[in-house]
Design a protein around this motif. Structure first.
Motif, short mmCIF file in Angstrom:
data_model
loop_
_atom_site.label_atom_id
_atom_site.label_comp_id
_atom_site.label_asym_id
_atom_site.label_seq_id
_atom_site.Cartn_x
_atom_site.Cartn_y
_atom_site.Cartn_z
N LYS A 278 -6.41 -4.48 -6.31
CA LYS A 278 -7.43 -4.71 -7.35
C LYS A 278 -7.34 -3.75 -8.54
N THR A 279 -6.34 -2.91 -8.62
CA THR A 279 -6.26 -1.90 -9.69
C THR A 279 -6.49 -2.53 -11.07
N PRO A 280 -7.51 -2.09 -11.80
CA PRO A 280 -7.78 -2.71 -13.12
C PRO A 280 -6.73 -2.29 -14.16
N GLY A 281 -6.62 -3.09 -15.21
CA GLY A 281 -5.79 -2.72 -16.36
C GLY A 281 -4.31 -3.07 -16.22
N VAL A 282 -3.94 -3.80 -15.19
CA VAL A 282 -2.52 -4.15 -15.03
C VAL A 282 -2.28 -5.65 -15.26
N PHE B 182 5.52 6.78 -0.29
CA PHE B 182 4.28 7.50 -0.60
C PHE B 182 3.11 6.52 -0.52
N PRO B 183 2.10 6.86 0.29
CA PRO B 183 0.96 5.94 0.41
C PRO B 183 0.16 5.86 -0.89
N LEU B 184 -0.27 4.66 -1.23
CA LEU B 184 -1.10 4.49 -2.44
C LEU B 184 -2.57 4.67 -2.13
N LYS B 185 -2.89 4.69 -0.83
CA LYS B 185 -4.26 5.08 -0.47
C LYS B 185 -4.20 5.98 0.74
N ASN B 186 -5.12 6.94 0.75
CA ASN B 186 -5.11 7.92 1.81
C ASN B 186 -6.55 8.35 2.05
N SER B 187 -7.10 7.86 3.17
CA SER B 187 -8.53 8.12 3.37
C SER B 187 -8.82 9.61 3.54
N THR C 176 0.80 -1.22 0.00
CA THR C 176 0.00 0.00 0.00
C THR C 176 0.84 1.28 0.00
N ASN C 177 2.17 1.09 -0.19
CA ASN C 177 3.07 2.24 -0.34
C ASN C 177 3.90 2.05 -1.57
N VAL C 178 4.36 3.16 -2.17
CA VAL C 178 5.43 3.02 -3.16
C VAL C 178 6.63 3.74 -2.54
N SER D 10 -8.72 11.15 0.24
CA SER D 10 -9.67 10.35 -0.54
C SER D 10 -9.14 9.87 -1.90
N TYR D 11 -8.01 9.19 -1.87
CA TYR D 11 -7.61 8.46 -3.07
C TYR D 11 -7.18 7.06 -2.69
N ASP D 12 -7.34 6.13 -3.61
CA ASP D 12 -6.91 4.75 -3.38
C ASP D 12 -6.54 4.14 -4.74
N PHE D 13 -5.25 4.14 -5.04
CA PHE D 13 -4.80 3.61 -6.34
C PHE D 13 -4.78 2.09 -6.38
N THR D 14 -5.14 1.45 -5.25
CA THR D 14 -5.11 -0.02 -5.21
C THR D 14 -6.52 -0.62 -5.38
N SER D 15 -7.52 0.22 -5.52
CA SER D 15 -8.90 -0.29 -5.54
C SER D 15 -9.41 -0.50 -6.96
#
Ligand code: BGC
Length: 441
Positions: free
Chosen positions: A160-164, A93-98, A70-72, A101-106
């Motif tokens: 769950k990021t689509p397209g990868v 850098f967090p890939l999600k941050n409530s 959940t981090n890069v 309000s972003y979540d690049f892993t969803s």
């Protein structure tokens, strides 16, 4: 309370493996390695990394990008030769941050959004006029055709990021770097984090021939000594190993997961799942009115509400009254007045889950050692990185003692080593090896 003691005893006997069971698991693991190498049906993917071990003399300044959960993490690393390196700059850098309000892993994100974010973060760290060979650690099962190409087979760790999936991840990253005009950053190598850990440790210690992650996920790689591909590093994707002594609790966890039937070993051992397994067991005990009667706290009834950090808190509590656990129950679960027996049960369940994790990982290492050195005649170092191994109280010691007991009179030949930041530093080493065009086609 007698019934509670009986149920805990039953749980222990279902979970804790005897030496014979560990040896049996190691043999099955070893057979699965062989079958995977021969392209026969096996739960071990045995993916070549298109890299051999470094000499220790690789030099230069490299950019390392580490995407594994959940981090890069982005690092600028100077390899100084003779096994020495210096981290010049580093950021996570967090890939999600409530809050933001972003979540690049969803499932609502996209490959472009995830990799665009990574490129942007890289941009925030590099100078415009310097040249940066890039090593990319991508810690998901990927099929490589060269040191700088890797197609994601399937997301793990509930990402769950689509397209990868099914795409060449290095191409997606190169495209994102282009979009941000980062022409001074040139991708050289893409590796798994286990491979990074192995490369980092072997940059200093040539006896290192196994690399492993015991963190949010679990996996190991090793250096294949056999004929044709001698010296090549193989990412086993051992988290997918499935010839294991499952309990009904494991089956329940597997069914509710994103990828039922896959990553079976990972779901029994890794940091992503040990809290969840503990929660499922506790939920069962609560439903049977064995502990915390009628406690309806969400923590016990909603998936993934108990985390590896909570397990560490339970195991770190060595006070006679288990006051840390008392406070956790009160503050986090709203369960005031929990009895000492109940607190002891919570700690015991966590300890049973963690002990079995160390046993299964030790059995897998024993299987690998027997594959690479059947008579155990040489020295071997096993490089391990990951939060479970580094931070869970007692975990590293349990793993070491269990493996040494299996190795018996050969135990002095094998060393287990925490290789902090191995997955990131290894990306720099891989970029240096990629620069030399090692094993890359
Ligand atoms: C991935 C592996 C990775 C491991 C540790 C697993 O879920 O499939 O590729 O090495 O996690 O990060």
């Amino acid at each position: 309370m007698q019934q509670l003691a009986n149920e805990v005893r039953k749980l222990r006997s279902k979970f804790i493996l005897s030496e014979a069971e560990m040896i049996d698991t190691a043999k099955k693991f070893q057979r699965a390695m062989q079958a995977g190498r021969e392209g026969k049906g096996s739960s071990l993917k045995m993916l070549p990394a298109f890299l051999a071990k470094p000499t220790g003399n690789e030099k230069g300044v490299y950019l390392a990008v580490d995407l594994g959960g959940t981090n890069v993490r982005v690092m600028i690393i100077e390899l100084k030769g003779k096994g020495n390196y210096k981290i010049l700059d580093r950021h996570a850098f967090p890939l999600k941050n409530s809050q933001k309000s972003y979540d690049f892993t969803s499932e609502t994100s996209s490959a472009a959004a995830l990799f665009g974010y990574i490129a942007e973060r890289i941009k925030s760290m590099v100078a415009p006029n310097s040249f940066y060979p890039l090593g990319f650690t991508f810690s998901f099962p990927s099929r490589q055709t060269a040191v700088n190409q890797a197609v994601l087979i399937k997301w793990t760790k509930e990402i769950k990021t689509p397209g990868v999936e099914g795409e060449d991840v290095s191409k997606i990253l190169a495209g994102a770097l282009d979009d941000k005009n980062l022409h001074q950053v040139v991708p050289r190598a893409i590796i798994n984090d286990t491979v990074g850990t192995l490369l980092t440790a072997s940059y200093r210690d040539p006896c290192t021939d196994i690399g492993s992650i015991c963190g949010t996920g679990h996996n190991s790689c090793y250096v294949e000594p056999q004929a044709l591909t001698s010296g090549e590093v193989i990412n086993m994707e051992s988290g997918n190993f499935n010839e294991l002594p499952f309990t009904s609790y494991d089956t329940r966890l597997d069914k509710q997961s994103d990828i039922p039937g896959e990553q079976c070993l990972e779901k029994m051992v890794s940091g992503k799942y040990i809290g969840e397994l503990t929660r499922i067991i506790l939920q069962d005990f609560i439903k049977q009115n064995l502990i915390l009667n009628n406690n309806q706290s969400d923590i016990f009834f909603s998936p993934y509400m108990i985390k590896a950090e909570d397990i560490s808190l339970f195991l770190a509590d060595e006070s006679s009254e288990l006051t840390g656990i008392f406070q956790w129950l009160q503050n986090v679960c709203g369960a005031s007045g929990a009895l000492l027996e109940e607190r002891i049960t919570l700690r015991t369940i966590a300890s049973i889950v963690v002990t079995r994790s160390a046993q299964l990982v030790a059995a897998s290492y024993f299987g690998v050692l027997q594959h690479i050195d059947p008579r155990l005649e040489r020295k071997h170092s096993i490089a391990i990185d990951g939060s479970l191994y580094e931070f869970t109280p007692g975990y590293a010691a349990k793993l070491e003692v269990t493996l040494k007991n299996l190795l018996k009179e050969k135990s002095a030949l094998v060393t287990l080593k925490l290789t902090k930041d191995g997955s990131g530093i290894g990306a720099a080493v891989a970029a240096a090896l990629g620069d030399k065009g090692q094993l890359n086609d």
